[in-house]
Scaffold this active site. Structure first.
Site, PDB file in Angstrom:
ATOM      1  N   ARG A 107     -10.188 -11.806   1.466  1.00 11.07           N
ATOM      2  CA  ARG A 107     -11.006 -12.864   0.851  1.00 11.07           C
ATOM      3  C   ARG A 107     -10.295 -14.220   0.898  1.00 11.07           C
ATOM      4  NH1 ARG A 107     -11.096  -9.334  -4.500  1.00 11.07           N
ATOM      5  NH2 ARG A 107     -11.197  -7.839  -2.783  1.00 11.07           N
TER       6      ARG A 107
ATOM      7  N   LYS B  83       0.835  -1.196   0.000  1.00 12.34           N
ATOM      8  CA  LYS B  83       0.000   0.000   0.000  1.00 12.34           C
ATOM      9  C   LYS B  83       0.874   1.252   0.000  1.00 12.34           C
ATOM     10  CE  LYS B  83      -3.684  -1.996   2.936  1.00 12.34           C
ATOM     11  NZ  LYS B  83      -4.834  -1.878   2.018  1.00 12.34           N
TER      12      LYS B  83
END
Length: 488
Positions: free
Chosen positions: A330, A256
């Protein structure tokens, strides 16, 4: 205790031994007559221009009253929700008093006032050298009717559940890695009829939890899976809760930007939520079996980290090509959903700070809800009853092909295509929800996916009983869902 103890009193607040008084008032017009026992209140409100608008708060001087008095507005059409919010506003702002007495000049039962006070009175034991003015440690709520014992228990359990989420998520990641989080889960339910199993990295490897292991392998702090079970005698329903527990999310090798990494200790919000909801269910002795699966990992870059293009094999045997290591939630939930499905519960609910796209779609107040239509409807009804905002999003069949990988069963991201990112994630998760039987055409287990990336953290000004910071969103809705589920 991080939130005030809240009790019922049948004594008028003017006779209370409290240090300060909080009055919940409706929208008023200048010249409104004084309520019984409050001579001069109308004039005092007029003197400061207080109208009782929703969310308004003011300290006032009432002639003849020898204690500090504050008023908070509940609006012109007061409901349980507006009274709950008003009590929260008051407890957030009426600081510096150990014991506060509350009276509502709006007809309202004890529970929403008490719940708002407990939620608004939360305080984190922070690391400041100079502490801010303390919020109340005790609250007395004076109402015309005494609350039922179940309401007293529910207020304590639900407020404690929200406080647990806030405590865990607010704790810096350096002190809450996967093993610490697992230990905290064990400690949270130690005096309750709850069974706990903690799978360490060796047990995860032996069990085939490739999603969690793949996400966590880049960190010096190995991953954990925590399974908790509350199973009261006679329970006829089983609800499984699965939570994303990324104790810190750097994005992995798909790193990030620095600004986006700030606050990523909060990426374990989903796991904290399902732990807290199960704890509340046990404290309230709800007649429904609840299991919770906490999928916990640190997503860090290192020479051991999963690389973009690597393939992981998840618990149910599905292979996943990892195109973006920052789409890691996920992957851990895939293992959790598969594990929960093996027990064939009546309902599976997963909770996760899953996608930034949900904030683009719904903002910061609405939870994104996907899944089986009937199960989603049940959740939305529960959320509506407790006044938590939520909105259903579709799982479009035309997007299923986007999940396909040229070398594996699935890919975890659509690189270069941000369209429908939250829907793509929901479709990915649905793949891991099991069937109600071994028959090939059997329907999937009823399932609800809650994307709380937007609502789990309030980054703007406080509102109602909600502070700036961790919100505990969906806790009250999920408890309400369990209450209604247990009554079936």
């Amino acid at each position: 205790m991080p939130f005030p103890s809240v009790a019922y009193t049948d004594a008028p607040v003017l006779e209370s031994d409290a240090d300060a008084i909080l009055l919940i008032v409706p929208t008023t017009a200048e010249g409104t007559s004084d309520p019984d026992g409050w001579d001069g209140l109308g004039a005092a409100l007029s003197a400061v221009g207080f109208t009782g608008a929703v969310g308004s708060y003011q300290r006032v001087h009432v002639p003849g009253v020898d204690k500090p008095v504050a008023v908070v507005g509940a609006g012109s059409d007061a409901t349980d929700a507006s009274v709950r919010d008003a009590a929260g506003v008051g407890l957030r702002q009426l600081t510096g008093f150990a014991h506060v007495a509350i009276q509502s000049l709006v007809a309202a039962p004890w529970r929403p006032i008490a719940e708002g006070a407990a939620l608004g009175g939360y305080r984190f034991a922070d690391y400041k050298k100079k502490a801010a003015k303390a919020r109340a440690e005790r609250v007395s709520v004076s109402t015309s009717e005494a609350p039922a014992e179940t309401d007293v228990t529910a207020v304590a359990a639900i407020s404690g559940a929200v406080a647990l989420v806030k405590d865990l998520v607010t704790t810096p990641a350096e002190w809450l890695g996967p093993a610490h989080f697992a230990d905290a889960a064990v400690a949270a339910v130690k005096d309750l009829p709850v069974e706990v199993e903690v799978l360490d990295e060796a047990a995860l490897r032996q069990g085939g939890y490739g999603g969690i292991l793949g996400v966590g392998q880049g960190s010096d702090r190995p991953p954990r899976m925590v399974r908790l079970e509350y199973s009261p005698a006679g329970a006829e329903r089983h609800v499984a809760l699965v939570g994303k527990g990324i104790t810190f999310d750097t994005g992995g090798l798909s790193l990030k930007p620095p600004a986006s990494m700030v606050g990523m200790k909060y990426d374990m919000c989903g796991a904290a939520t399902v732990l807290a909801v199960l704890k509340a269910a046990a404290e309230m002795a709800l007649p429904v079996k609840v299991s919770a699966w906490l999928c916990i990992a640190d997503n860090m870059p290192s020479g051991r980290a999963t690389r973009p293009g690597d393939v992981l094999r998840t618990l149910d045997g599905t292979t996943v090509e990892v195109l973006n290591t920052d789409a890691e939630g996920r992957l851990v939930l895939a293992d959790g959903l598969a594990a929960a499905s093996r027990e064939n519960p009546d309902l599976i609910v997963d909770v996760a700070t899953l996608t930034g796209a949900i904030t683009v779609a719904l903002g910061n107040r609405h939870t994104g809800v996907m899944g089986d239509d009937a199960a989603v409807a049940s959740y939305l009804e529960a959320a509506g009853r407790v006044a938590e905002l939520a909105w259903q999003l579709p799982l479009p069949d035309h997007m299923v092909d986007d999940l396909d990988s040229p070398i594996a069963d699935l890919q975890n991201a659509k690189i270069g295509d941000p369209a429908g990112g939250s829907l793509f994630a929901g479709l990915f998760l649905r793949h891991f929800v099991g069937r109600v039987s071994d028959e090939a055409d059997a329907p999937r287990i009823p399932w609800v996916h809650l994307d709380i990336a937007g609502v789990g953290m309030n980054k703007s000004a406080p509102f109602g009983y909600t502070d700036k910071g961790v919100t505990g969103a969906t806790v009250r809705s999920l408890v309400e869902l369990l209450v209604s589920d247990g009554a079936r």
